[in-house]
Design a protein around this motif. Structure first.
Motif, PDB file in Angstrom:
ATOM      1  N   SER A  45      -2.183   3.074   1.502  1.00  0.00           N
ATOM      2  CA  SER A  45      -3.019   2.232   2.352  1.00  0.00           C
ATOM      3  C   SER A  45      -4.151   1.599   1.548  1.00  0.00           C
ATOM      4  CB  SER A  45      -3.592   3.057   3.511  1.00  0.00           C
ATOM      5  OG  SER A  45      -4.529   3.996   3.009  1.00  0.00           O
ATOM      6  N   LEU A  46      -5.048   0.947   2.261  1.00  0.00           N
ATOM      7  CA  LEU A  46      -6.205   0.324   1.623  1.00  0.00           C
ATOM      8  C   LEU A  46      -7.191   1.346   1.060  1.00  0.00           C
ATOM      9  CD1 LEU A  46      -6.911  -2.522   4.198  1.00  0.00           C
ATOM     10  CD2 LEU A  46      -6.356  -2.855   1.791  1.00  0.00           C
ATOM     11  N   TRP A  47      -7.061   2.584   1.484  1.00  0.00           N
ATOM     12  CA  TRP A  47      -7.983   3.630   1.026  1.00  0.00           C
ATOM     13  C   TRP A  47      -8.033   3.702  -0.494  1.00  0.00           C
ATOM     14  CZ3 TRP A  47     -10.745   7.150   4.246  1.00  0.00           C
ATOM     15  CH2 TRP A  47     -11.429   8.166   3.561  1.00  0.00           C
ATOM     16  N   CYS A  48      -6.880   3.587  -1.126  1.00  0.00           N
ATOM     17  CA  CYS A  48      -6.807   3.711  -2.581  1.00  0.00           C
ATOM     18  C   CYS A  48      -6.718   2.359  -3.282  1.00  0.00           C
ATOM     19  CB  CYS A  48      -5.619   4.589  -2.982  1.00  0.00           C
ATOM     20  SG  CYS A  48      -5.849   6.335  -2.583  1.00  0.00           S
ATOM     21  N   LYS A  49      -6.904   1.275  -2.560  1.00  0.00           N
ATOM     22  CA  LYS A  49      -6.910  -0.046  -3.193  1.00  0.00           C
ATOM     23  C   LYS A  49      -8.314  -0.376  -3.675  1.00  0.00           C
ATOM     24  CE  LYS A  49      -2.601  -0.657  -2.321  1.00  0.00           C
ATOM     25  NZ  LYS A  49      -1.618  -0.587  -3.418  1.00  0.00           N
ATOM     26  N   THR A  50      -8.384  -1.129  -4.744  1.00  0.00           N
ATOM     27  CA  THR A  50      -9.681  -1.501  -5.285  1.00  0.00           C
ATOM     28  C   THR A  50     -10.316  -2.610  -4.451  1.00  0.00           C
ATOM     29  OG1 THR A  50      -8.744  -3.178  -6.762  1.00  0.00           O
ATOM     30  CG2 THR A  50      -8.928  -0.914  -7.607  1.00  0.00           C
ATOM     31  N   PHE A  51     -11.620  -2.726  -4.578  1.00  0.00           N
ATOM     32  CA  PHE A  51     -12.320  -3.813  -3.889  1.00  0.00           C
ATOM     33  C   PHE A  51     -11.803  -5.167  -4.369  1.00  0.00           C
ATOM     34  CE2 PHE A  51     -15.331  -0.470  -2.901  1.00  0.00           C
ATOM     35  CZ  PHE A  51     -15.810  -0.837  -1.646  1.00  0.00           C
ATOM     36  N   ASP A  52     -11.535  -5.285  -5.671  1.00  0.00           N
ATOM     37  CA  ASP A  52     -11.095  -6.572  -6.214  1.00  0.00           C
ATOM     38  C   ASP A  52      -9.782  -7.029  -5.581  1.00  0.00           C
ATOM     39  OD1 ASP A  52     -13.291  -6.314  -7.799  1.00  0.00           O
ATOM     40  OD2 ASP A  52     -12.276  -6.915  -9.646  1.00  0.00           O
ATOM     41  N   MET A  57      -0.490  -7.919   3.172  1.00  0.00           N
ATOM     42  CA  MET A  57      -1.620  -7.515   3.999  1.00  0.00           C
ATOM     43  C   MET A  57      -1.158  -6.763   5.234  1.00  0.00           C
ATOM     44  SD  MET A  57      -3.943 -10.986   3.633  1.00  0.00           S
ATOM     45  CE  MET A  57      -5.170 -10.525   4.847  1.00  0.00           C
ATOM     46  N   GLN A  58      -0.067  -7.207   5.842  1.00  0.00           N
ATOM     47  CA  GLN A  58       0.444  -6.525   7.029  1.00  0.00           C
ATOM     48  C   GLN A  58       0.934  -5.123   6.700  1.00  0.00           C
ATOM     49  OE1 GLN A  58       3.153  -9.732   8.265  1.00  0.00           O
ATOM     50  NE2 GLN A  58       2.031  -9.876  10.182  1.00  0.00           N
ATOM     51  N   ARG A  59       1.547  -4.959   5.537  1.00  0.00           N
ATOM     52  CA  ARG A  59       1.965  -3.611   5.117  1.00  0.00           C
ATOM     53  C   ARG A  59       0.742  -2.710   4.923  1.00  0.00           C
ATOM     54  NH1 ARG A  59       5.703  -6.559   1.855  1.00  0.00           N
ATOM     55  NH2 ARG A  59       4.350  -6.286   0.033  1.00  0.00           N
ATOM     56  N   LEU A  60      -0.299  -3.245   4.310  1.00  0.00           N
ATOM     57  CA  LEU A  60      -1.517  -2.463   4.098  1.00  0.00           C
ATOM     58  C   LEU A  60      -2.197  -2.138   5.427  1.00  0.00           C
ATOM     59  CD1 LEU A  60      -2.958  -4.329   0.974  1.00  0.00           C
ATOM     60  CD2 LEU A  60      -2.031  -2.001   1.028  1.00  0.00           C
ATOM     61  N   ILE A  61      -2.195  -3.098   6.342  1.00  0.00           N
ATOM     62  CA  ILE A  61      -2.788  -2.863   7.662  1.00  0.00           C
ATOM     63  C   ILE A  61      -2.028  -1.754   8.385  1.00  0.00           C
ATOM     64  CG2 ILE A  61      -3.159  -3.871   9.946  1.00  0.00           C
ATOM     65  CD1 ILE A  61      -3.522  -6.588   8.472  1.00  0.00           C
ATOM     66  N   LYS A 116     -14.194  -7.304 -16.967  1.00  0.00           N
ATOM     67  CA  LYS A 116     -13.139  -6.397 -17.429  1.00  0.00           C
ATOM     68  C   LYS A 116     -13.293  -5.008 -16.807  1.00  0.00           C
ATOM     69  CE  LYS A 116     -12.561  -8.753 -21.880  1.00  0.00           C
ATOM     70  NZ  LYS A 116     -12.616  -8.623 -23.344  1.00  0.00           N
ATOM     71  N   ASN A 117     -14.415  -4.781 -16.156  1.00  0.00           N
ATOM     72  CA  ASN A 117     -14.630  -3.487 -15.531  1.00  0.00           C
ATOM     73  C   ASN A 117     -13.761  -3.342 -14.286  1.00  0.00           C
ATOM     74  OD1 ASN A 117     -16.654  -2.969 -17.418  1.00  0.00           O
ATOM     75  ND2 ASN A 117     -18.214  -3.952 -16.131  1.00  0.00           N
ATOM     76  N   LYS A 118     -13.306  -2.142 -14.058  1.00  0.00           N
ATOM     77  CA  LYS A 118     -12.476  -1.881 -12.894  1.00  0.00           C
ATOM     78  C   LYS A 118     -13.369  -1.572 -11.694  1.00  0.00           C
ATOM     79  CE  LYS A 118      -8.552  -0.043 -15.507  1.00  0.00           C
ATOM     80  NZ  LYS A 118      -7.667   1.118 -15.707  1.00  0.00           N
ATOM     81  N   SER A 119     -13.030  -2.168 -10.551  1.00  0.00           N
ATOM     82  CA  SER A 119     -13.819  -1.894  -9.354  1.00  0.00           C
ATOM     83  C   SER A 119     -13.324  -0.609  -8.716  1.00  0.00           C
ATOM     84  CB  SER A 119     -13.712  -3.055  -8.361  1.00  0.00           C
ATOM     85  OG  SER A 119     -12.379  -3.191  -7.917  1.00  0.00           O
ATOM     86  N   CYS A 120     -14.189   0.032  -7.962  1.00  0.00           N
ATOM     87  CA  CYS A 120     -13.839   1.307  -7.347  1.00  0.00           C
ATOM     88  C   CYS A 120     -12.975   1.079  -6.115  1.00  0.00           C
ATOM     89  CB  CYS A 120     -15.105   2.070  -6.989  1.00  0.00           C
ATOM     90  SG  CYS A 120     -16.216   1.161  -5.916  1.00  0.00           S
ATOM     91  N   HIS A 121     -12.473   2.163  -5.556  1.00  0.00           N
ATOM     92  CA  HIS A 121     -11.590   2.087  -4.408  1.00  0.00           C
ATOM     93  C   HIS A 121     -12.391   1.911  -3.127  1.00  0.00           C
ATOM     94  CE1 HIS A 121      -8.387   4.504  -6.848  1.00  0.00           C
ATOM     95  NE2 HIS A 121      -8.508   3.251  -7.240  1.00  0.00           N
ATOM     96  N   LEU A 122     -11.712   1.387  -2.083  1.00  0.00           N
ATOM     97  CA  LEU A 122     -12.376   1.147  -0.809  1.00  0.00           C
ATOM     98  C   LEU A 122     -12.810   2.437  -0.122  1.00  0.00           C
ATOM     99  CD1 LEU A 122     -10.181  -1.683   0.744  1.00  0.00           C
ATOM    100  CD2 LEU A 122     -12.565  -1.870   0.082  1.00  0.00           C
ATOM    101  N   GLY A 123     -11.965   3.459  -0.179  1.00  0.00           N
ATOM    102  CA  GLY A 123     -12.308   4.709   0.487  1.00  0.00           C
ATOM    103  C   GLY A 123     -12.460   4.521   1.989  1.00  0.00           C
ATOM    104  N   ILE A 124     -13.564   5.035   2.539  1.00  0.00           N
ATOM    105  CA  ILE A 124     -13.779   4.986   3.979  1.00  0.00           C
ATOM    106  C   ILE A 124     -13.915   3.553   4.490  1.00  0.00           C
ATOM    107  CG2 ILE A 124     -16.295   5.112   3.852  1.00  0.00           C
ATOM    108  CD1 ILE A 124     -14.004   6.918   6.389  1.00  0.00           C
ATOM    109  N   LEU A 125     -14.267   2.609   3.615  1.00  0.00           N
ATOM    110  CA  LEU A 125     -14.378   1.210   4.016  1.00  0.00           C
ATOM    111  C   LEU A 125     -13.002   0.572   4.241  1.00  0.00           C
ATOM    112  CD1 LEU A 125     -17.256  -0.043   1.688  1.00  0.00           C
ATOM    113  CD2 LEU A 125     -17.373   0.462   4.133  1.00  0.00           C
ATOM    114  N   ALA A 126     -11.942   1.324   3.993  1.00  0.00           N
ATOM    115  CA  ALA A 126     -10.589   0.806   4.195  1.00  0.00           C
ATOM    116  C   ALA A 126     -10.366   0.399   5.650  1.00  0.00           C
ATOM    117  CB  ALA A 126      -9.556   1.857   3.788  1.00  0.00           C
ATOM    118  N   PHE A 127     -10.959   1.144   6.591  1.00  0.00           N
ATOM    119  CA  PHE A 127     -10.735   0.834   8.005  1.00  0.00           C
ATOM    120  C   PHE A 127     -11.420  -0.470   8.410  1.00  0.00           C
ATOM    121  CE2 PHE A 127     -10.696   5.581   7.726  1.00  0.00           C
ATOM    122  CZ  PHE A 127      -9.322   5.713   7.819  1.00  0.00           C
TER     123      PHE A 127
END
Length: 467
Positions: A208-215, A144-148, A23-34
């Motif tokens: 972008s993926l920067w603000c998307k969660t890892f989950d 996924m293409q939109r996020l890319i 139930k815990n929320k995962s953190c955002h990708l941040g710099i790992l978005a690239f």
């Protein structure tokens, strides 16, 4: 496991699933978005390369192209095995990265994606949720293409912002060193540009993926990884390592498609005394039977090994010593061929520096071969118009099948360059289309003919200098 029902971690004493969702929320990708965007683009590219159109193109165009047949191999089975191995290697690399990113997920199933991928390779999979070309998977790919695309724009915006900030620092230092007191109004246009660029970066971060969660990010990629693996098995069947039995009749992947898989399936062996066995309409599990049970397990302690074990031997390093890839000459010879194609253009000329540069690109044995052919076959006098035309026609015909292989070699290297941040999601070039597996002797003979022909053409046309 919410993203892939039916795949669980099976123990010896009875199966239990590791599908509990935290139930815990995962953190955002941040710099790992690239990094995630690069993996997403590779997965989308793999997915698209397995479409019916691309497989037809592979079978009917690429494998039968003159350059591939003459320089690489006429053996279609060998070429198909190369294509299958390269796709599986690309998928394994993507799966390894997805597994590493999954360690940061709060969902326990995604957190142990490495075990799920192992189970997939062992053959325990619910095919109902892994159908290639389904509306749900196509929707995931579009997302996924939109996020890319958004992440790619974010990367470009960040680079532009960095340049503007560096320029600002330079102007500030120059102003201090020269003791020039500039009015604030003089900085307004530049400051406004800087502020607009920062707003743009903020906007792209949000979409972008920067603000998307890892989950969410890993969940999208994990699903496509599994779909692509099943699709590769369905198409290449007998060429998939350690895959000795695969039931296409139980696969839902091709049920509504008009064409059949490219490779004949290795069918299950059934014994029937009363007639053919009919398929049940009820969905069942598909099992991929492996000859080697120790592929994913250590025989001593039975512990699951890492996905990295799939990456032990690379296709790239499997080229023999008599090939250009094994000799380390594929990219160099590709550039020589493309230069010869460029200089064949009547509007192009080669000065002394260009000639010397082209000559120095050749290894010593090819230099000797070119000189030998020039001394024996160069009979093109300055007034021999017909012979020069013949050389040009011969070169044009040869480049018709040689240049595409050279271009694909350069393109393959660019697509897999780790130095640049690339987010391309179109089907990519396969190694079998390049000069990597080309016969060294045949390729060098063709290049020598090109250079001799180029010398004849240059002599007749009185261009600046000949090879």
């Amino acid at each position: 496991m919410g993203w892939l029902p039916g795949i669980g971690y099976i123990t010896g004493g009875g199966g239990h699933s590791f599908c509990t969702e935290s139930k815990n929320k995962s953190c955002h990708l941040g710099i790992l978005a690239f990094e995630a965007a690069k993996i997403m683009s590779r997965l989308v590219s793999l997915y698209r390369s397995l479409s019916n159109e691309e497989i037809f193109k592979l079978r009917e165009e690429i494998l039968k192209s003159q350059g591939v047949v003459f320089l690489n191999s006429r053996d279609e089975k060998f070429l198909l095995s190369l294509a299958c191995k390269e796709m599986l290697e690309d998928l394994d690399r993507a799966a390894a990265t997805v597994s590493r990113l999954g360690k940061k997920c709060s969902d326990f199933g995604l957190n142990r994606f490495d075990l799920a991928y192992v189970n997939l390779k062992l053959g325990i999979v619910d095919y109902r949720k892994l159908k290639y070309g389904s509306r749900l998977n196509e929707k995931r790919l579009r997302k996924m293409q939109r996020l890319i695309s958004a992440t790619s724009r974010l990367h470009a915006a960040l680079e532009a912002l960095t340049e503007l900030e560096q320029l600002t620092q330079q102007k500030t230092r120059q102003g201090k060193n020269k003791k020039i007191h500039l009015m604030k109004s003089n900085f307004d246009p530049f400051t406004a540009k800087l502020m607009n660029q920062r707003k743009m970066v903020h906007h792209f971060r949000g979409i972008s993926l920067w603000c998307k969660t890892f989950d969410k990010s890993v969940g999208l990629m994990a699903r496509i990884v599994c779909v692509v693996y099943v699709r590769i098995c369905a198409i290449f069947g007998q060429y998939v390592p350690n895959l000795t039995s695969f039931s296409f009749q139980n696969m839902g992947c091709f049920k509504n498609q008009t064409d059949m898989p490219m490779i004949e399936p290795v069918k299950e062996q059934f014994t029937s005394h009363s007639g053919p066995i009919t398929m049940s309409s009820k969905a069942t599990l598909v099992r991929f039977h492996s000859q080697k049970t120790n592929l994913f397990f250590n025989e001593k302690d039975d512990r699951v090994l890492s996905i990295e074990t799939f990456l032990k031997k690379s296709l790239f390093h499997s080229a023999g010593p008599l090939t250009l890839g094994g000799s380390g000459l594929a990219l160099r010879y590709a550039n020589v061929i493309l230069l010869a194609e460029k200089y064949l253009d009547p509007t192009e000329s080669i000065d002394h520096i260009d000639r010397e540069s082209l000559y120095q690109m050749l290894p010593e044995n090819l230099k000797v071969l070119v000189r030998t052919k020039l001394s024996k076959n160069m009979k093109c006098a300055e007034d021999d118009f017909l012979l020069a035309i013949g050389w040009r026609e011969a070169m044009t015909e040869m480049l018709g099948w040689l240049a595409p292989v050279a271009r694909d070699t350069v393109k393959w290297q660019m697509e897999r360059s780790f130095e640049k941040m690339k987010f391309h999601s179109k089907p990519s070039v396969l190694l079998l289309q390049t000069l990597h597996f080309s016969d060294k002797e045949k390729t060098e003979a063709a290049i020598a003919e090109l250079l001799v022909g180029l010398s004849c053409v240059y002599r007749h046309e009185n261009r600046q200098i000949y090879v």
